[in-house]
Design a protein around this motif. Structure first.
Motif, PDB file in Angstrom:
ATOM      1  N   VAL A  86     -17.083 -60.876 -18.515  1.00 47.23           N
ATOM      2  CA  VAL A  86     -17.948 -59.942 -19.246  1.00 47.23           C
ATOM      3  C   VAL A  86     -18.973 -59.293 -18.297  1.00 47.23           C
ATOM      4  CG1 VAL A  86     -19.789 -59.886 -21.001  1.00 47.23           C
ATOM      5  CG2 VAL A  86     -17.632 -61.037 -21.488  1.00 47.23           C
ATOM      6  N   GLY A  87     -19.600 -60.111 -17.445  1.00 44.47           N
ATOM      7  CA  GLY A  87     -20.635 -59.594 -16.542  1.00 44.47           C
ATOM      8  C   GLY A  87     -20.093 -58.575 -15.548  1.00 44.47           C
ATOM      9  N   PRO A  88     -19.071 -58.961 -14.769  1.00 41.73           N
ATOM     10  CA  PRO A  88     -18.503 -58.010 -13.820  1.00 41.73           C
ATOM     11  C   PRO A  88     -17.955 -56.752 -14.503  1.00 41.73           C
ATOM     12  CG  PRO A  88     -17.774 -60.230 -13.304  1.00 41.73           C
ATOM     13  CD  PRO A  88     -18.524 -60.314 -14.591  1.00 41.73           C
ATOM     14  N   TYR A  89     -17.362 -56.929 -15.672  1.00 42.76           N
ATOM     15  CA  TYR A  89     -16.837 -55.765 -16.409  1.00 42.76           C
ATOM     16  C   TYR A  89     -17.979 -54.814 -16.778  1.00 42.76           C
ATOM     17  CZ  TYR A  89     -15.207 -52.962 -20.306  1.00 42.76           C
ATOM     18  OH  TYR A  89     -14.942 -51.907 -21.132  1.00 42.76           O
ATOM     19  N   TRP A  90     -19.061 -55.394 -17.242  1.00 39.14           N
ATOM     20  CA  TRP A  90     -20.216 -54.590 -17.658  1.00 39.14           C
ATOM     21  C   TRP A  90     -20.799 -53.840 -16.458  1.00 39.14           C
ATOM     22  CZ3 TRP A  90     -21.997 -51.792 -21.052  1.00 39.14           C
ATOM     23  CH2 TRP A  90     -23.358 -51.569 -21.282  1.00 39.14           C
ATOM     24  N   GLN A  91     -20.826 -54.541 -15.329  1.00 38.76           N
ATOM     25  CA  GLN A  91     -21.321 -53.905 -14.108  1.00 38.76           C
ATOM     26  C   GLN A  91     -20.450 -52.693 -13.753  1.00 38.76           C
ATOM     27  OE1 GLN A  91     -21.672 -57.165 -11.581  1.00 38.76           O
ATOM     28  NE2 GLN A  91     -23.632 -56.533 -10.737  1.00 38.76           N
ATOM     29  N   LYS A  92     -19.142 -52.876 -13.855  1.00 38.87           N
ATOM     30  CA  LYS A  92     -18.214 -51.781 -13.555  1.00 38.87           C
ATOM     31  C   LYS A  92     -18.477 -50.590 -14.492  1.00 38.87           C
ATOM     32  CE  LYS A  92     -14.312 -49.551 -12.526  1.00 38.87           C
ATOM     33  NZ  LYS A  92     -14.143 -48.768 -11.296  1.00 38.87           N
ATOM     34  N   CYS A  93     -18.656 -50.859 -15.772  1.00 38.52           N
ATOM     35  CA  CYS A  93     -18.906 -49.765 -16.728  1.00 38.52           C
ATOM     36  C   CYS A  93     -20.196 -49.043 -16.363  1.00 38.52           C
ATOM     37  CB  CYS A  93     -19.004 -50.306 -18.157  1.00 38.52           C
ATOM     38  SG  CYS A  93     -17.443 -50.897 -18.802  1.00 38.52           S
ATOM     39  N   GLN A  94     -21.189 -49.802 -15.956  1.00 38.28           N
ATOM     40  CA  GLN A  94     -22.464 -49.165 -15.610  1.00 38.28           C
ATOM     41  C   GLN A  94     -22.358 -48.351 -14.322  1.00 38.28           C
ATOM     42  OE1 GLN A  94     -24.947 -52.688 -16.141  1.00 38.28           O
ATOM     43  NE2 GLN A  94     -26.054 -51.570 -17.710  1.00 38.28           N
TER      44      GLN A  94
END
Ligand code: NA7
Length: 538
Positions: free
Chosen positions: A516-524
């Motif tokens: 979830v964290g790395p994915y969210w970072q990618k989206c940002q």
């Protein structure tokens, strides 16, 4: 103001589905001053928690972590009563949120969306409903849920059954009293495993038809610990942020060692301590390699089998209930309250469909290859056409009239799990290719809704008309989702994560396992880089 059944003919955005995701998306887009409606097939709001009213229905994310984070006052005020929230309590929470933010006035109930077609000249979506309404909108947001299209067993005869039958996800609102009845339950996923102990308390005879045994862990549910509540409430902001940065959407201390580098006695003690926590992540997150290495996984799997053998009195039944042949965690593990114990009751029997497959539903009950079981009531806990089912049930057509069904014939393809190339201004909340069902859904929902809202805001400020993923970005992301999945044991198991529960469905891991964290970072990062991978046009 209460919900109506009438849609206007023009809107800025149409949201399909009034569960956690659709309601929050409504709240956010309304803040931008947009004209928005949510269209919902059900007779009330709640999505998953509206439909899944079967006895024992409960979320297996702990109450304090299964709630919206966007309203800090709400999270301080709301009081959960149990460690794990029951379906009625979650539904009450959703109603409370809707009332608090006056959401119902923009929800159109009892209205099923049948199609959404994109028109290239006007750059508008036309959304049509079963009752003949039609609305045009710049944005179309699919908040249709990941587990909302029920799957029935692939055997003939249901229509001739003379007793009453129910699917767990379409349960009568008034409830069902099984007192004195002979009941059959088909399916032993989360729904079956939650419902079976409660049905057993009423039924005069209960037969559980099991095709694949599941790994299930105890919830140790009970009244919520008030000290823990006070502690979490005093740190809620930080906890929410940690959850957003975590692997599965709930902050845990990450494991540091391989299961194979510790001696068996220490490993057993560690599993035992984690079993006692009564949650999904404890045992599964005990070591770094449980979801990546078969030998490591087997140590945890065997620990759970040991528990089943301890709980179930009859050794033959216990062995049938022990999952074998697939890795613990790669098929959605369950949390239960008294599931295995239920098989110690004299009026409960297990029918192993691996030994004697299901043949048909008869007038009187259920026939397997060796006999007919006569029952009064039949409960189908047979799961869902997960993740893509609800999207493909709507006739969605993008550029050039291309049906989404055609684009996805070999499996879903979207950029970041948010938008399929060729379908401008269409977004999926917790769609395939995002962490979605492999995370705490509310965390993933909030991330998607906020990201979509920021993008829509960006479009409006820049007077842009369309946004869509490029084919290249979509392909790279879809390949990445597969590569990350292939580093784990998930693809080796037949599960609904893989589409394997629905005959003919393409077999691929539909959720993103990068965390979830790395994915969210990618989206940002994508957003910060001018929505890299998306084409935006005026
Ligand atoms: P699941 O987890 O998909 O479980 C469905 C169950 O029904 C599972 O045990 C299936 O066996 C069984 N099933 C499905 N079709 C058949 C047929 N034809 N014959 C016999 N048994 C069958 O759905 P749930 O509703 O329990 O849970 C869904 C999710 O909700 C859950 O994972 C959580 O995320 C919350 P199979 O394993 O396919 O052999």
């Amino acid at each position: 103001m209460s919900a109506t059944r009438n849609l206007p003919t023009e809107l800025d955005a149409v949201i399909v589905g009034a569960g956690f995701s659709g309601l929050y998306q409504l709240y956010k887009l309304r803040q931008l001053g947009m004209r928005v409606k949510v269209v919902e097939a059900g007779s009330d709001i709640g999505g998953t928690w509206y439909w899944n009213r079967y006895p024992g229905a409960r979320c297996d994310v702990e109450s304090m972590h299964y709630s919206y984070s966007f309203d800090p006052e709400l999270e301080q005020e709301w009081e959960w009563t149990e460690k794990y929230p029951s379906q009625p309590e979650i539904l009450a929470y959703i109603h409370h949120v809707a009332d608090r933010h006056d959401l119902r006035k923009d929800v159109v109930l009892d209205t099923k969306v049948t199609s959404a077609h994109y028109d290239e000249d006007s750059a508008l979506w036309t959304v049509r409903t079963e009752d003949g309404q039609e609305v045009g909108a710049r944005y179309c947001i699919m908040a249709v849920g990941c587990l909302s299209v029920p799957k029935k067993p692939e055997v003939p005869g249901l229509e001739r059954f003379r007793g009453d039958w129910y699917h767990t996800c379409d349960w009568p609102e008034s409830g069902v009293d099984f007192t004195g009845r002979r009941v059959a339950v088909i399916g032993t996923g989360s729904s079956g495993i939650q419902a079976i102990p409660i049905i057993a308390q009423q039924a005069s005879e209960l037969t559980v038809f099991q095709r694949t045994p599941n790994f299930s862990l105890p919830t140790f549910n009970g009244p919520i610990d008030r000290e823990m509540v006070a502690d979490i409430k005093s740190r809620y902001r930080a906890i929410r942020e940690e959850s957003r940065q975590s692997g599965f959407g709930i902050a845990i201390e990450p494991p540091t060692r391989s299961a194979l580098e510790v001696d068996p006695g220490e490993r057993h003690r560690n599993y035992e301590e984690r079993w006692q926590r009564g949650n999904l992540t404890g045992v599964l997150q005990a070591y770094t390699d449980l979801l990546a290495d078969e030998e490591a996984n087997e140590t945890a799997a065997e620990f759970v089998r040991g528990k089943i053998r301890e709980i179930v009195d009859d050794p033959d039944t216990a062995e049938k209930l022990c999952p074998k042949g697939y890795a613990f965690g790669t098929k959605r593990p369950c949390l239960d309250t008294g599931y295995y114990e239920t098989f110690n009751a004299d009026h409960v029997q297990l029918a192993d469909l691996r030994e004697t497959p299901l043949v048909e539903i008869t007038e009187k009950g259920v026939r397997t290859s060796d006999r007919e079981y006569e029952v009064d009531s039949l409960v189908l806990a047979t799961g869902f056409d997960a993740m893509t089912g609800a999207l493909l049930n709507i006739d969605i057509r993008g550029r050039g009239g291309q049906p989404l069904r055609e684009k996805w014939q070999d499996g879903p393809a979207l950029y970041l799990g948010l938008n399929p190339a060729g379908f401008p201004n269409l977004f999926t909340i917790t769609g395939p290719g995002s962490p979605s069902v492999l995370s705490n859904m509310i965390v993933s929902i909030e991330q998607h809704v906020e990201w979509i809202t920021d993008l829509v805001d960006h479009m409006r400020r820049g007077e842009l008309r369309t946004v869509e993923a490029t084919e290249t970005a979509e392909k790279e992301w879809t390949d990445h989702v597969r590569e990350v999945g292939d580093m784990t044991l998930y693809p080796k198991t037949d599960s609904w994560y893989m589409g394997a529960n629905v005959p003919g469905k393409p077999r691929l891991l539909m959720a993103y396992l990068g965390g979830v964290g790395p994915y969210w970072q990618k989206c940002q990062e994508v957003a910060a880089n001018d929505y890299e991978g998306f084409a935006l046009s005026a």
